[in-house]
Design an enzyme around this catalytic site. Structure first.
Site, PDB file in Angstrom:
ATOM      1  N   GLU A  18      17.508  -0.721  21.517  1.00 30.51           N
ATOM      2  CA  GLU A  18      17.642  -2.106  21.980  1.00 30.51           C
ATOM      3  C   GLU A  18      17.677  -2.198  23.502  1.00 30.51           C
ATOM      4  O   GLU A  18      17.272  -3.201  24.086  1.00 30.51           O
ATOM      5  CB  GLU A  18      18.888  -2.748  21.381  1.00 30.51           C
ATOM      6  N   HIS A  41      23.910  -5.634   5.512  1.00 27.52           N
ATOM      7  CA  HIS A  41      24.145  -6.913   6.173  1.00 27.52           C
ATOM      8  C   HIS A  41      24.117  -8.082   5.203  1.00 27.52           C
ATOM      9  O   HIS A  41      24.390  -9.218   5.575  1.00 27.52           O
ATOM     10  CB  HIS A  41      23.116  -7.131   7.282  1.00 27.52           C
TER      11      HIS A  41
END
Length: 765
Positions: free
Chosen positions: A611, A700
């Site tokens: 990221e 998630h």
């Protein structure tokens, strides 16, 4: 008087005390109705708008609010709903909206990934067969709300068409322009309704412009914004870029829009240089992002004013907009909620509300002269100087250690092919060994007990006894599930970065410094305000206790330097690579302490490595080399038979596969399920030479995967990875899940593994 303009690009949704998060979660668990959710979130939204109004911001963003994610908002605005959610047309209900983000029993959630190089996550649009139709002009709704309730002539915010489509999946380069042509009329419909209503300014975010792409794509922007200009000639469009400089500055600033928003903070100085080289169109506004929207340190306002003065040589003051570098979504709301912080540290901070103050001060200085804000400038000057000259940032022992790095070993003694034999000999694991990523559910009881301890309502002894009891319970659960390599569960940790920040010198935890990560998930990045040093053992006690309860190996669990950097607010007075190496040296001592106390499997997680990859490919090499160095600085001193694991979150790994190997971790685990297995294609094209676990189910989402789904994920992975290299694990930690769904999902994972293990054992015979 020629007046500069103050502006904001977006405001945090969470609320000062995470009121937004709590409202969402109450709705999800059925304790409030949709009507109550709408009322609570409206009150938060109006409170944020009123603050910006009272501070004197001229251009206040509206429509930057979201119930989950602004990219998902764009999808439902245009009816881009995956077929599995069985949307039958018309406005998308709130329940369907949340189903897309979170999944439901008969439909997996849409993929989620990082927003450019930030820790914010967006829901990936699924564009196959996309046929956009404007279902709901949410930008108009929020504009009218702000005007009616507060008298604010707001600036509606839209995710730009090209950025939206580039972030999606299901289209290809050949069909991209055809797909864009479908979206342009739908966007025009939004803009025409806004113009008809009397809107003056619209902000269209196109951060894709700050990435590296082929120059020919500029023609797409020219075509699109020309269409907008012709359709809504009276609407002022601010084309907003951020997170980097513009490769094609000259072409972008000449696009047919009223204003160009440029990041002058994260641009490595390139934006000012381009401005000096090419100038700026006199008929346009320049929206100059000069206040850092991604970090929390107080600005050197003298330096910012000097920058704006330079810019003003090329742009008339009444065409100059002063604003943050990007949306303030990425920083906490206000430092006024942190009265207990060290005075010097607090003085050096600037959260969202304080950044708005800085913008107003700079705008006033440009308009009325420096004398009009002399007091404010002097206050900022003293605060920044006090922090920089403090003992916090001048630890001579740490600085000497950094200067001596050339004498520190950063390579394992044996190469992987030799040391893995030693590890296999003592671990004696079956084919397809199973493990989890580290954390187990932080139940309401865990959170309440920690809160009671922090408030002083229970003693240290009572808290430690509770943590040991919960650890022992989950060691037993893991043994009953028949997991091969166990974890202690991390019940003592609030967050995988914050926890380490509470134990290392140079870090400071906050009480309400929350930012949104994904959905209602909020993180509280620690402040790295000074030189980082090891002061005490961090994870040894809990790991050793867990290992004492079982004969199976228990992993020690640490967070690696680059993730700590990327998920913290890092001091901005020295290069980040220096801070990462300070963290690496500190964690090296923790790794050695774990090994010294009998923990021979140690996971050093680097989920944020990808990221943080710079948006410009030209900057990748240094970043990746620095990342590898700090990781090896942390891990290289262990014995050859100690097994080092690491974990990385969902991302496009083909860009960094060589770097992943260069980390020299013995085992890496990577998410594959949330991307619906697409990441596996990287390993179909590249031979990976170490051991690997490609996460086999999505943590998630609250849904429990079936055995068949997990086996499908395993089988696909085994087409790319040799069976003897392959570990089986969920795709991330299980902290945010409920206990029943966690156990049910792990039961399915183990059953799926054992069945496939049996198939392979038959084949081997």
């Amino acid at each position: 008087m020629v007046k500069a303009i103050s502006s904001n690009l977006g405001y945090p949704r969470l609320g000062e005390k995470r009121e937004w998060k709590r409202a969402l979660e109450k709705f999800w668990n059925g304790t409030i109705t949709e009507k109550e959710l709408l009322a609570e979130t409206k009150a938060l939204r109006l409170h944020a708008l009123k603050k910006q109004q009272e501070k004197g911001i001229d251009l206040i963003p509206v429509g930057d609010f979201s119930f989950y994610d602004q990219v998902l908002d764009t999808s439902v605005t245009f009816g881009i709903i995956p077929k599995r959610f069985q949307h039958e047309g018309g406005n998308v209900s709130l329940n369907t909206y949340f189903d897309i983000a979170r999944g439901k029993n008969n439909a997996v959630a849409s993929e989620m990934t990082k927003w450019f190089n930030t820790n914010y996550h967006y829901i990936v649009p699924e564009l196959a067969d996309a046929n956009p139709k404007l279902l709901n002009n949410r930008a108009l709704y929020y504009y009218e709300e702000a005007k009616k309730e507060l008298g604010i002539e707001g600036k509606p915010v839209l995710v730009g068409p090209i950025t939206y489509l580039k972030l999606g999946k299901g289209s290809n380069a050949e069909s991209f322009e055809v797909l864009l042509d479908k979206f342009i009329p739908a966007y025009i419909e939004i803009l025409e309704e806004l113009e008809t209503t009397g809107v003056e300014w619209v902000q269209i975010d196109e951060p894709y412009l700050a990435t590296s792409f082929e120059k020919k794509e500029i023609a797409l922007f020219e075509k699109m914004y020309q269409s907008f200009q012709e359709a809504v000639p009276n609407l002022k469009i601010e084309l907003q870029t951020y997170f980097e400089s513009l490769d094609y500055y000259e072409e972008v600033v000449n696009l047919p829009v009223a204003a160009i928003g440029i990041d002058f903070v994260h641009d490595h100085g390139d934006s000012l240089q381009a401005l000096k080289t090419y100038g700026f169109p006199q008929d346009k506004y320049l929206a100059a992002g000069v206040i850092d929207g991604r970090n929390v340190w107080r600005s050197d306002l003298d330096a910012k004013l000097a920058l704006l003065t330079d810019i003003a040589h090329y742009v008339a003051k009444d065409k100059l907009i002063v604003q943050p570098s990007n949306s303030l979504l990425h920083v906490p709301v206000t430092k006024l909620s942190e009265p207990d912080l060290d005075e010097v540290i607090l003085g050096g901070l600037s959260f969202a509300d304080q950044k708005l103050d800085e913008i107003v001060i700079l705008t006033k200085a440009l308009t009325e002269g420096v004398e009009s804000v002399a007091k404010e400038l002097e206050e900022a000057r003293k605060a920044v100087k006090a922090l920089n000259e403090s003992s916090h940032r001048n630890n001579l022992e740490v600085q000497a250690a950094i200067a001596n790095l050339k004498n520190v070993r950063v390579d394992r003694e044996l190469v992987f092919a030799e040391r893995i034999k030693l590890q296999h000999a003592w671990l004696n694991l079956p084919l397809f060994p199973t493990t989890t990523i580290g954390s187990f559910p932080q139940s309401p009881e865990v959170r309440k007990t920690r809160a009671d301890w922090l408030k002083g309502n229970i003693t240290d002894a009572e808290y430690n006894a509770f943590i040991e009891k919960e650890t022992a319970r989950w060691i037993k659960i893991q043994e009953e599930l028949d997991i091969d390599v166990l974890v202690h569960g991390e019940f003592e940790r609030t967050d995988m970065v914050e926890y380490f920040g509470q134990k290392l010198a140079g870090f400071q935890a906050t009480k309400f410094g929350w930012v949104q990560s994904y959905g209602s998930r909020a993180v509280r990045p620690p402040l790295i305000y000074g030189d980082v040093a090891f002061t005490e053992e961090i994870t040894v006690k809990e790991s050793v206790y867990a290992q004492s309860l079982t004969k199976r190996p228990v992993k020690g669990m640490l967070t690696a330097p680059v993730t700590i950097i990327n998920w913290s607010f890092v001091r901005d007075d020295v290069p980040e690579s220096v801070v990462a190496n300070q963290v690496g040296l500190a964690l090296r001592k923790e790794v050695e302490a774990l090994e010294r106390n009998g923990i021979k499997v140690i996971q050093v997680d680097e989920p944020a490595l990808r990221e943080g990859l710079p948006l410009k490919q030209a900057r990748w090499e240094k970043y990746l080399n620095d990342a590898v160095y700090s990781f090896k600085l942390t891990t290289a001193s262990v014995q050859n038979d100690t097994q080092i694991h690491t974990h990385m979150c969902y991302s496009d790994f083909d860009d960094i596969i060589d770097t992943i190997s260069a980390l020299d971790a013995d085992v890496i685990s990577i998410e594959t399920s949330r991307s619906h297995g697409e990441i596996i294609s990287t390993f179909e094209e590249v031979t990976y030479d170490k051991e690997i676990g490609l996460g086999v189910y999505d943590i998630h989402s609250p849904r429990v995967p079936t055995v068949t789904e997990i086996q499908d994920n395993i089988r696909r992975a085994l087409r790319a990875i040799d069976a003897k290299q392959f570990w089986i694990n969920p795709d991330c930690g299980l902290k945010t899940r409920q206990e029943p769904e966690t156990i049910a999902a792990l039961q399915d994972m183990i059953k799926a593994t054992k069945e496939i293990r049996a198939e392979y054992q038959v084949l081997e015979k």
